[in-house]
Design a protein around this motif. Structure first.
Motif, PDB file in Angstrom:
ATOM      1  N   MET A  78     100.563 -18.735 -49.347  1.00  0.00           N
ATOM      2  CA  MET A  78     101.389 -17.815 -48.567  1.00  0.00           C
ATOM      3  C   MET A  78     102.310 -17.015 -49.486  1.00  0.00           C
ATOM      4  SD  MET A  78     102.455 -16.319 -45.867  1.00  0.00           S
ATOM      5  CE  MET A  78     101.841 -17.131 -44.390  1.00  0.00           C
ATOM      6  N   ASN A  79     102.907 -17.687 -50.471  1.00  0.00           N
ATOM      7  CA  ASN A  79     103.754 -16.961 -51.419  1.00  0.00           C
ATOM      8  C   ASN A  79     102.966 -15.877 -52.150  1.00  0.00           C
ATOM      9  OD1 ASN A  79     106.076 -18.398 -50.848  1.00  0.00           O
ATOM     10  ND2 ASN A  79     105.885 -19.797 -52.573  1.00  0.00           N
ATOM     11  N   ALA A  80     101.716 -16.191 -52.520  1.00  0.00           N
ATOM     12  CA  ALA A  80     100.879 -15.212 -53.212  1.00  0.00           C
ATOM     13  C   ALA A  80     100.551 -14.032 -52.298  1.00  0.00           C
ATOM     14  CB  ALA A  80      99.590 -15.877 -53.703  1.00  0.00           C
ATOM     15  N   ALA A  81     100.272 -14.318 -51.019  1.00  0.00           N
ATOM     16  CA  ALA A  81      99.955 -13.244 -50.071  1.00  0.00           C
ATOM     17  C   ALA A  81     101.156 -12.335 -49.851  1.00  0.00           C
ATOM     18  CB  ALA A  81      99.488 -13.836 -48.741  1.00  0.00           C
ATOM     19  N   ILE A  82     102.349 -12.929 -49.795  1.00  0.00           N
ATOM     20  CA  ILE A  82     103.569 -12.140 -49.626  1.00  0.00           C
ATOM     21  C   ILE A  82     103.830 -11.281 -50.867  1.00  0.00           C
ATOM     22  CG2 ILE A  82     106.083 -12.284 -49.377  1.00  0.00           C
ATOM     23  CD1 ILE A  82     105.563 -14.862 -47.700  1.00  0.00           C
ATOM     24  N   ALA A  83     103.632 -11.859 -52.034  1.00  0.00           N
ATOM     25  CA  ALA A  83     103.837 -11.105 -53.274  1.00  0.00           C
ATOM     26  C   ALA A  83     102.881  -9.924 -53.357  1.00  0.00           C
ATOM     27  CB  ALA A  83     103.655 -12.027 -54.482  1.00  0.00           C
ATOM     28  N   TYR A  84     101.624 -10.132 -52.949  1.00  0.00           N
ATOM     29  CA  TYR A  84     100.647  -9.038 -52.962  1.00  0.00           C
ATOM     30  C   TYR A  84     101.052  -7.965 -51.954  1.00  0.00           C
ATOM     31  CZ  TYR A  84      96.014  -7.133 -54.077  1.00  0.00           C
ATOM     32  OH  TYR A  84      94.981  -6.358 -54.541  1.00  0.00           O
ATOM     33  N   ALA A  85     101.555  -8.394 -50.804  1.00  0.00           N
ATOM     34  CA  ALA A  85     102.011  -7.428 -49.796  1.00  0.00           C
ATOM     35  C   ALA A  85     103.143  -6.569 -50.341  1.00  0.00           C
ATOM     36  CB  ALA A  85     102.467  -8.171 -48.537  1.00  0.00           C
ATOM     37  N   ARG A  86     104.075  -7.180 -51.036  1.00  0.00           N
ATOM     38  CA  ARG A  86     105.191  -6.408 -51.600  1.00  0.00           C
ATOM     39  C   ARG A  86     104.689  -5.441 -52.675  1.00  0.00           C
ATOM     40  NH1 ARG A  86     109.390  -8.232 -48.850  1.00  0.00           N
ATOM     41  NH2 ARG A  86     109.688 -10.469 -48.506  1.00  0.00           N
ATOM     42  N   LYS A  87     103.641  -5.832 -53.389  1.00  0.00           N
ATOM     43  CA  LYS A  87     103.037  -4.928 -54.380  1.00  0.00           C
ATOM     44  C   LYS A  87     102.430  -3.713 -53.678  1.00  0.00           C
ATOM     45  CE  LYS A  87     100.497  -6.801 -57.609  1.00  0.00           C
ATOM     46  NZ  LYS A  87      99.325  -7.393 -58.318  1.00  0.00           N
ATOM     47  N   LEU A  88     101.759  -3.946 -52.546  1.00  0.00           N
ATOM     48  CA  LEU A  88     101.182  -2.836 -51.783  1.00  0.00           C
ATOM     49  C   LEU A  88     102.269  -1.905 -51.262  1.00  0.00           C
ATOM     50  CD1 LEU A  88      98.383  -4.576 -49.657  1.00  0.00           C
ATOM     51  CD2 LEU A  88      98.084  -3.064 -51.624  1.00  0.00           C
ATOM     52  N   VAL A  89     103.346  -2.482 -50.760  1.00  0.00           N
ATOM     53  CA  VAL A  89     104.453  -1.673 -50.241  1.00  0.00           C
ATOM     54  C   VAL A  89     105.061  -0.838 -51.356  1.00  0.00           C
ATOM     55  CG1 VAL A  89     106.744  -1.764 -49.206  1.00  0.00           C
ATOM     56  CG2 VAL A  89     104.930  -3.258 -48.347  1.00  0.00           C
ATOM     57  N   ALA A  90     105.224  -1.435 -52.516  1.00  0.00           N
ATOM     58  CA  ALA A  90     105.794  -0.703 -53.644  1.00  0.00           C
ATOM     59  C   ALA A  90     104.876   0.429 -54.103  1.00  0.00           C
ATOM     60  CB  ALA A  90     106.064  -1.653 -54.810  1.00  0.00           C
ATOM     61  N   GLY A  91     103.544   0.227 -53.942  1.00  0.00           N
ATOM     62  CA  GLY A  91     102.585   1.227 -54.385  1.00  0.00           C
ATOM     63  C   GLY A  91     102.376   2.343 -53.397  1.00  0.00           C
ATOM     64  N   GLY A  92     102.842   2.165 -52.151  1.00  0.00           N
ATOM     65  CA  GLY A  92     102.670   3.193 -51.136  1.00  0.00           C
ATOM     66  C   GLY A  92     101.252   3.243 -50.612  1.00  0.00           C
TER      67      GLY A  92
END
Length: 316
Positions: free
Chosen positions: A300-314
């Motif tokens: 779950m932590n990894a999925a959240i971290a990837y989500a934040r990467k997507l948000v940062a990338g637009g």
């Protein structure tokens, strides 16, 4: 634009509530303020007690009704299946409205979902239906190996039929665009063959020559750095060793087996080419340990971290 991550709680009888609680407790105050859990407050409170951590839930939960909550842990329930659907549906609508930036999904139980009358093969099909998307691709991402699938939850016979030049080319394009979005400027992509040794010049079938090779040629003509078809018994090792950034797998088990071998607890499931962003844990509801506080929330932590990467990338 919102930077809030919306986590759907998953099946209320599984480990989803516990891993949501553990992940929320692990977050920095800044990230916790940018997180909402779509679920049921009474269930999350019970999960918090089971886990034995102190974390404030007020202001972090989109509380949706659930009759009889908290439901018994570890039991198959159509009530829970319906609730899991409603958590996701609400998160999707909020993502479409722009009030959250990305959905992170905890595990659902497909049998409970279907018992409740929601007939989907899993999250991806449900999200495609809810958003009206024509298609979506499942990408499994780990630190050293990433795989995108031409087909997923269909029979092997149907998967072979779906490996058309058009569909393989579309999968290559989707994977290429996604990798560029997360910061890989010139993705190196390999396409796995569908037959042993890619058919051995027709000895073991002609699908690789007739369907996959033309798709690879077309993608290369578009400027994509892609090779294939490459025999599936070597291509994943080559990618894991650094030779490729992404492997296009032709069917579910071809891609899932290598990922789960090398990154069972850390791989993230990403839905590519939906009109909203979504990542997910890559494990099930684990009814056998639900409610015991034992569930590992690393995925779950990894999925959240990837989500934040997507948000940062637009969005692209």
């Amino acid at each position: 634009m919102s930077d809030i991550i919306g986590i759907t709680m998953g099946d209320p009888c599984g480990v989803g509530p516990e891993i949501c609680i553990k992940a929320l407790a692990d977050m920095s105050p800044i990230n916790r303020a940018r997180t909402r859990i779509y679920g049921n407050m009474a269930t999350l409170q019970a999960a918090r007690a089971a886990v034995g951590v102190e974390v404030e839930l007020d202001g972090h939960v989109v509380d949706l009704a659930l009759e009889g909550a908290p439901l018994p842990w570890g039991q198959l329930s159509p009530v829970a299946g319906d609730a899991a659907f409603r958590f996701i549906e609400k998160a999707v609508r909020d993502a479409q409205a722009g009030s959250i930036a990305c959905i992170v999904t905890a595990p659902i139980n497909k049998e409970a979902l279907n018992l409740a009358g929601h007939h989907y093969d899993g999250h991806t099909g449900m999200l495609r239906s809810l958003t009206g998307a024509d298609h979506a691709y499942m990408l499994l991402a780990s630190e050293r190996l990433k795989v995108i699938h031409v087909s997923t939850h269909v029979s092997l016979k149907d998967a072979i039929a779906r490996a058309t030049p058009e569909r393989v080319l579309a999968t290559i394009r989707a994977g290429h665009a996604h990798l560029r979005r997360i910061g890989i400027d010139a993705p190196r992509i390999a396409v796995a063959g569908i037959n042993p040794h890619c058919g051995e010049n027709g000895l073991f079938g002609t699908e690789d020559d007739d369907h996959i090779a033309p798709a690879v040629s077309a993608a290369r003509a578009e400027g994509i750095d892609v090779q294939g078809p490459i025999s599936a018994d070597t291509v994943f090792h080559r990618a894991y060793s650094g030779g490729f950034d992404l492997v296009v797998a032709q069917y579910h088990d071809q891609g899932h087996i290598p990922i789960k071998l090398v990154a069972f607890d850390t791989a993230v499931n990403v839905s590519v080419e939906l009109p909203i962003d979504r990542t997910s844990v890559d494990h099930g509801t684990a009814f056998d340990i639900a409610g015991q506080g034992l569930a590992n929330h690393g995925n779950m932590n990894a999925a959240i971290a990837y989500a934040r990467k997507l948000v940062a990338g637009g969005r692209t």
